[in-house]
Design a protein around this motif. Structure first.
Motif, PDB file in Angstrom:
ATOM      1  N   UNK A  45       0.858  -1.187   0.000  1.00  0.00           N
ATOM      2  CA  UNK A  45       0.000   0.000   0.000  1.00  0.00           C
ATOM      3  C   UNK A  45       0.894   1.237   0.000  1.00  0.00           C
ATOM      4  N   UNK A  46       0.655   2.112  -0.978  1.00  0.00           N
ATOM      5  CA  UNK A  46       1.405   3.366  -1.071  1.00  0.00           C
ATOM      6  C   UNK A  46       0.412   4.520  -0.958  1.00  0.00           C
ATOM      7  N   UNK A  47       0.738   5.499  -0.132  1.00  0.00           N
ATOM      8  CA  UNK A  47      -0.102   6.701  -0.113  1.00  0.00           C
ATOM      9  C   UNK A  47       0.589   7.800  -0.918  1.00  0.00           C
ATOM     10  N   UNK A  48      -0.225   8.593  -1.611  1.00  0.00           N
ATOM     11  CA  UNK A  48       0.301   9.706  -2.392  1.00  0.00           C
ATOM     12  C   UNK A  48      -0.465  10.960  -2.009  1.00  0.00           C
ATOM     13  N   UNK A  49       0.257  12.029  -1.791  1.00  0.00           N
ATOM     14  CA  UNK A  49      -0.419  13.297  -1.534  1.00  0.00           C
ATOM     15  C   UNK A  49       0.280  14.421  -2.272  1.00  0.00           C
ATOM     16  N   UNK A  50      -0.484  15.458  -2.563  1.00  0.00           N
ATOM     17  CA  UNK A  50       0.091  16.654  -3.171  1.00  0.00           C
ATOM     18  C   UNK A  50      -0.117  17.779  -2.167  1.00  0.00           C
ATOM     19  N   UNK A  51       0.947  18.517  -1.895  1.00  0.00           N
ATOM     20  CA  UNK A  51       0.793  19.584  -0.916  1.00  0.00           C
ATOM     21  C   UNK A  51       2.125  20.192  -0.558  1.00  0.00           C
ATOM     22  N   UNK A  52       2.100  21.102   0.398  1.00  0.00           N
ATOM     23  CA  UNK A  52       3.350  21.725   0.850  1.00  0.00           C
ATOM     24  C   UNK A  52       4.186  20.719   1.648  1.00  0.00           C
ATOM     25  N   UNK A  53       5.450  21.041   1.935  1.00  0.00           N
ATOM     26  CA  UNK A  53       6.326  20.083   2.623  1.00  0.00           C
ATOM     27  C   UNK A  53       5.727  19.524   3.925  1.00  0.00           C
ATOM     28  N   UNK A  54       4.950  20.330   4.639  1.00  0.00           N
ATOM     29  CA  UNK A  54       4.411  19.830   5.919  1.00  0.00           C
ATOM     30  C   UNK A  54       3.374  18.717   5.736  1.00  0.00           C
ATOM     31  N   UNK A  55       2.961  18.474   4.491  1.00  0.00           N
ATOM     32  CA  UNK A  55       2.022  17.366   4.238  1.00  0.00           C
ATOM     33  C   UNK A  55       2.674  16.006   4.486  1.00  0.00           C
ATOM     34  N   UNK A  56       4.005  16.011   4.705  1.00  0.00           N
ATOM     35  CA  UNK A  56       4.675  14.766   5.101  1.00  0.00           C
ATOM     36  C   UNK A  56       4.048  14.189   6.362  1.00  0.00           C
ATOM     37  N   UNK A  57       3.488  15.081   7.186  1.00  0.00           N
ATOM     38  CA  UNK A  57       2.910  14.631   8.458  1.00  0.00           C
ATOM     39  C   UNK A  57       1.777  13.623   8.259  1.00  0.00           C
ATOM     40  N   UNK A  93       4.427   8.937  -0.870  1.00  0.00           N
ATOM     41  CA  UNK A  93       5.053   9.866  -1.820  1.00  0.00           C
ATOM     42  C   UNK A  93       4.374  11.226  -1.687  1.00  0.00           C
ATOM     43  N   UNK A  94       5.193  12.259  -1.596  1.00  0.00           N
ATOM     44  CA  UNK A  94       4.669  13.628  -1.570  1.00  0.00           C
ATOM     45  C   UNK A  94       5.072  14.323  -2.862  1.00  0.00           C
ATOM     46  N   UNK A  95       4.078  14.910  -3.550  1.00  0.00           N
ATOM     47  CA  UNK A  95       4.392  15.752  -4.706  1.00  0.00           C
ATOM     48  C   UNK A  95       4.303  17.179  -4.217  1.00  0.00           C
ATOM     49  N   UNK A  96       5.408  17.872  -4.296  1.00  0.00           N
ATOM     50  CA  UNK A  96       5.436  19.214  -3.740  1.00  0.00           C
ATOM     51  C   UNK A  96       6.275  20.101  -4.639  1.00  0.00           C
ATOM     52  N   UNK A  97       5.672  21.184  -5.078  1.00  0.00           N
ATOM     53  CA  UNK A  97       6.382  22.069  -5.998  1.00  0.00           C
ATOM     54  C   UNK A  97       5.684  23.430  -5.968  1.00  0.00           C
ATOM     55  N   UNK A  98       6.457  24.484  -5.936  1.00  0.00           N
ATOM     56  CA  UNK A  98       5.856  25.828  -5.920  1.00  0.00           C
ATOM     57  C   UNK A  98       4.982  26.059  -7.154  1.00  0.00           C
ATOM     58  N   UNK A  99       5.362  25.395  -8.258  1.00  0.00           N
ATOM     59  CA  UNK A  99       4.595  25.568  -9.502  1.00  0.00           C
ATOM     60  C   UNK A  99       3.165  25.051  -9.375  1.00  0.00           C
ATOM     61  N   UNK A 100       2.939  24.209  -8.363  1.00  0.00           N
ATOM     62  CA  UNK A 100       1.605  23.615  -8.203  1.00  0.00           C
ATOM     63  C   UNK A 100       0.682  24.490  -7.353  1.00  0.00           C
ATOM     64  N   UNK A 101       1.232  25.529  -6.734  1.00  0.00           N
ATOM     65  CA  UNK A 101       0.428  26.355  -5.830  1.00  0.00           C
ATOM     66  C   UNK A 101      -0.763  26.953  -6.556  1.00  0.00           C
ATOM     67  N   UNK A 102      -1.912  26.878  -5.922  1.00  0.00           N
ATOM     68  CA  UNK A 102      -3.127  27.459  -6.494  1.00  0.00           C
ATOM     69  C   UNK A 102      -3.857  26.538  -7.454  1.00  0.00           C
ATOM     70  N   UNK A 103      -3.398  25.298  -7.573  1.00  0.00           N
ATOM     71  CA  UNK A 103      -4.049  24.359  -8.497  1.00  0.00           C
ATOM     72  C   UNK A 103      -5.480  24.058  -8.054  1.00  0.00           C
ATOM     73  N   UNK A 104      -6.381  23.984  -9.026  1.00  0.00           N
ATOM     74  CA  UNK A 104      -7.757  23.590  -8.709  1.00  0.00           C
ATOM     75  C   UNK A 104      -7.884  22.071  -8.808  1.00  0.00           C
ATOM     76  N   UNK A 105      -9.093  21.562  -8.754  1.00  0.00           N
ATOM     77  CA  UNK A 105      -9.260  20.105  -8.730  1.00  0.00           C
ATOM     78  C   UNK A 105      -8.736  19.455 -10.015  1.00  0.00           C
ATOM     79  N   UNK A 106      -8.957  20.105 -11.139  1.00  0.00           N
ATOM     80  CA  UNK A 106      -8.519  19.524 -12.407  1.00  0.00           C
ATOM     81  C   UNK A 106      -6.988  19.465 -12.477  1.00  0.00           C
ATOM     82  N   UNK A 107      -6.336  20.562 -12.093  1.00  0.00           N
ATOM     83  CA  UNK A 107      -4.871  20.609 -12.110  1.00  0.00           C
ATOM     84  C   UNK A 107      -4.299  19.594 -11.121  1.00  0.00           C
TER      85      UNK A 107
END
Lengths: 385, 263
Positions: B57-69, B83-97
């Protein structure tokens, strides 16, 4: 008070607290009412790795010692001193193995207990052998490579539910207390049956039952320590397990204090919350002081045992004596603070008061603890000369 | 069987406050937690693994670095990896993004047989990301699952909660499901799990780690949703007190509701 817990000890405390709040609190009233054994909660405790806290890591436990056990039992007992007993009584039944078991016995039985798959129980008491354990009538007679057990053990906590029983029986009556031997007996052994199930005042979620041995054949390799060492096994077991009862008592007291305190801030009489009334304040102050003193003594005792210190019979008895007396006083006062509501089953303090009483009785009554403390004091004084 | 659970860090409150200037959520001083519905998703994945006797089982989340918690919380419950996907370019993404980004991560993972999500996150409450990922990856989806009746490496049979009962649906795997809280009771973090979680450092990906990632699809600019204005509606209570002796007050009240044609 800061007890300077390690990160791991804090995790144990947090885990037990979370489990007590989310899994035990919603069902404690039901279990108390129906008096059934809480297997579903035991499974939760096992899944949270709480059942093997005091068992060494090499046997699948957490290696946290007596202190880890006390921390967990206290937290669980704050919410329900009956359900927490499944853990504390298993520890009582496991100490003979931990302290006196051979490598082979430990490897065979401890992993099942550590994982929470199996519970354990300790069987010393009989109808005519309570505080006077030397008066026991259960016998074990050698027959080839086996011993044949006959007799009835009474008021055995986890009786019927546990898989592994540490049973003390007389192998040589003529030798008196040096004629007793401790055995491991597994549930399902032919000739080993369960008798009367007790209907109790408190700790109703805990199973208390008779063990009946009727020509029960137990292999000699199941002897703990050696033949004739049964009372040494029993005494050392109790010295190690008493802080667990003390922690149960402490938890019950702390739980009752919390309930009384919360209530006193809500209940309005004479136009003010009763927490503003000095008579109530003084009761709460005494309760809190006693609880904190009990905690300090229990924690210090558990840490002393875990440190490898050899002589702890006195403080072990002191912690059990003091914490259980505190539990009785504090729960009684909690009912008093809450008045008529405290007496009703809608609030948990009447149950806490009922649960507290047993801690002054089992694993040695308060009177037996005082005997033990006095005996140790006199021994120490004699040595000083 | 490799199961991927998509999780989200949310604020631990249902009373979300918005910044009237920027229109974004005020996160300062509010505790962050694992989205409660995602706990059911994690639990169900662990149960499937246990039921099948093997898997990952792998969990994946997208968010700022503190989402590691929240990944650590899932590790405490027993998941294998996070796995955490974290990138300043992703800031402000809506549900589709977000769905686009997560599908790119799922493509990179590759070998999953099943994706599980909670039915929705308690902050945005859109329940859109799951179905959008199904669209991005062209996978079948069963939403609002309240029970998995059977599951194998290639097939799932599940009950979908409906307003007036439930549907029983079958789907080939891989597929994506979203779960409702009726499906299970999430376990607590175990002691051994917490100890592993304390030391666990999840893999962190940036968009540069995702092959063929189109930055134009994400962030505030890449999101099709444009927020023009957000506000917290003022609640107005217009009550009327009917005073007087009880019998008279009752009569007056009755007259009023008769006038309003309620009775």
């Amino acid at each position: 008070m800061n007890y300077f817990l390690t990160e791991e000890q804090q995790m144990i405390l947090d885990t037990a607290r979370a489990l007590a709040k989310s899994k035990i609190k919603p069902v404690r009233e039901k279990y108390d009412e129906e008096g059934i054994f809480p297997w579903d909660i035991v499974k939760e405790m096992a899944a949270a790795d709480l059942m093997g806290l005091y068992i060494p890591e090499q046997y699948g436990g957490m290696g946290g010692g007596v202190f880890a056990l006390c921390l967990a039992v206290e937290e669980l007992s704050k919410v329900c001193g009956g359900i927490s007993l499944a853990m504390a009584a298993t520890a009582l039944g496991t100490f003979p193995l931990l302290l006196f078991g051979s490598e082979e016995q430990k490897a065979k039985y401890l992993p099942g207990i550590a994982s929470g798959k199996h519970l354990a129980a300790f069987a010393l008491t009989e109808a005519n052998a309570g505080s006077d354990a030397g008066n026991m009538a259960t016998t074990a007679v050698r027959d080839g490579d086996d011993y044949i057990l006959n007799g009835t053990k009474q008021w055995i906590t986890n009786g019927g539910e546990a898989q592994i029983y540490s049973v003390v029986a007389m192998t040589n009556k003529a030798k008196g207390t040096r004629g007793a031997t401790a055995f491991i007996v597994e549930k399902g052994t032919p000739g080993f049956e369960f008798g009367k199930k007790e209907n109790k005042m408190g700790i109703r979620a805990s199973a208390t039952r008779e063990l009946v041995f009727n020509n029960c054949r137990v292999p000699a390799k199941n002897i703990l320590a050696k033949e004739g060492m049964g009372f040494i096994v029993a005494v050392n077991t109790l010295n190690n397990s008493r802080p667990g009862v003390a922690a149960q008592a402490l938890g019950i007291a702390a739980g009752a204090l919390e309930e009384a305190l919360l209530y006193s801030r809500q209940r309005v009489q004479f136009g003010q919350p009763i927490s503003s009334i000095q008579a109530v304040q003084h009761m709460l102050a005494n309760m809190a002081t006693e609880v904190e003193a009990a905690r300090a003594l229990v924690y210090a005792t558990a840490r002393t045992i875990d440190s490898g210190e050899k002589s702890f019979a006195k403080i072990s008895a002191m912690s059990k004596l003091f914490a259980s007396e505190v539990a009785m006083r504090v729960t009684t006062d909690a009912v008093q603070v809450m008045g008529g509501y405290g007496y009703m089953k809608e609030y948990p303090v009447e149950k806490m008061m009922r649960d507290a009483k047993i801690t002054q009785i089992y694993e040695g009554t308060s009177q037996i603890q005082r005997n033990e403390i006095a005996l140790q004091l006199i021994k120490e004084a004699a040595k000083m000369k | 069987m490799h199961i991927v659970v998509l999780i989200k860090q949310v604020v631990a409150t249902t009373n979300v406050k918005l910044d009237p200037e920027t229109g974004t959520m005020i996160r300062d001083g509010v505790e962050s937690i694992l989205n409660p519905f995602d706990e059911y998703a994690v639990e169900e994945a662990l149960r499937i693994k246990e039921r099948m006797g093997q898997g990952k089982v792998t969990v994946v989340t997208m968010g700022p670095p503190q989402a590691k918690e929240i990944i650590r919380k899932a590790v405490g419950m027993g998941v294998d990896e996070g796995i955490l996907v974290s990138d300043r370019l992703l800031a402000g993404s809506d549900t589709w993004a977000t769905a686009y980004t997560l599908s790119q991560v799922l493509k990179k993972i590759g070998d999953f047989r099943m994706i599980i999500t909670g039915k929705q996150a308690v902050d945005g409450d859109t329940a859109q990301v799951g179905p959008e990922i199904a669209a991005c990856l062209d996978l079948p989806m069963i939403a609002w699952v309240r029970k998995i009746e059977s599951i194998s490496e290639t097939q799932i049979r599940a009950e979908r909660l409906m307003e007036d009962g439930f549907d029983v649906l079958e789907s080939p795997l891989p597929a994506i499901i979203s779960v409702v809280k009726e499906i299970n009771e999430p376990r607590l973090e175990s002691l051994k799990g917490k100890m592993r979680a304390k030391k666990y450092d999840p893999q962190v990906l940036t968009v540069a780690d995702l092959p063929g990632f189109e930055v134009s699809q994400v962030g505030l600019k890449g999101s099709p949703t444009k927020v023009f204005k957000t506000f917290t509606p003022q609640r107005q209570y217009k009550g009327e007190m009917i005073a007087g002796e009880p019998a008279q007050a009752a009569a007056n009240l009755y007259e009023k509701i008769k006038t309003l044609k309620i009775v």
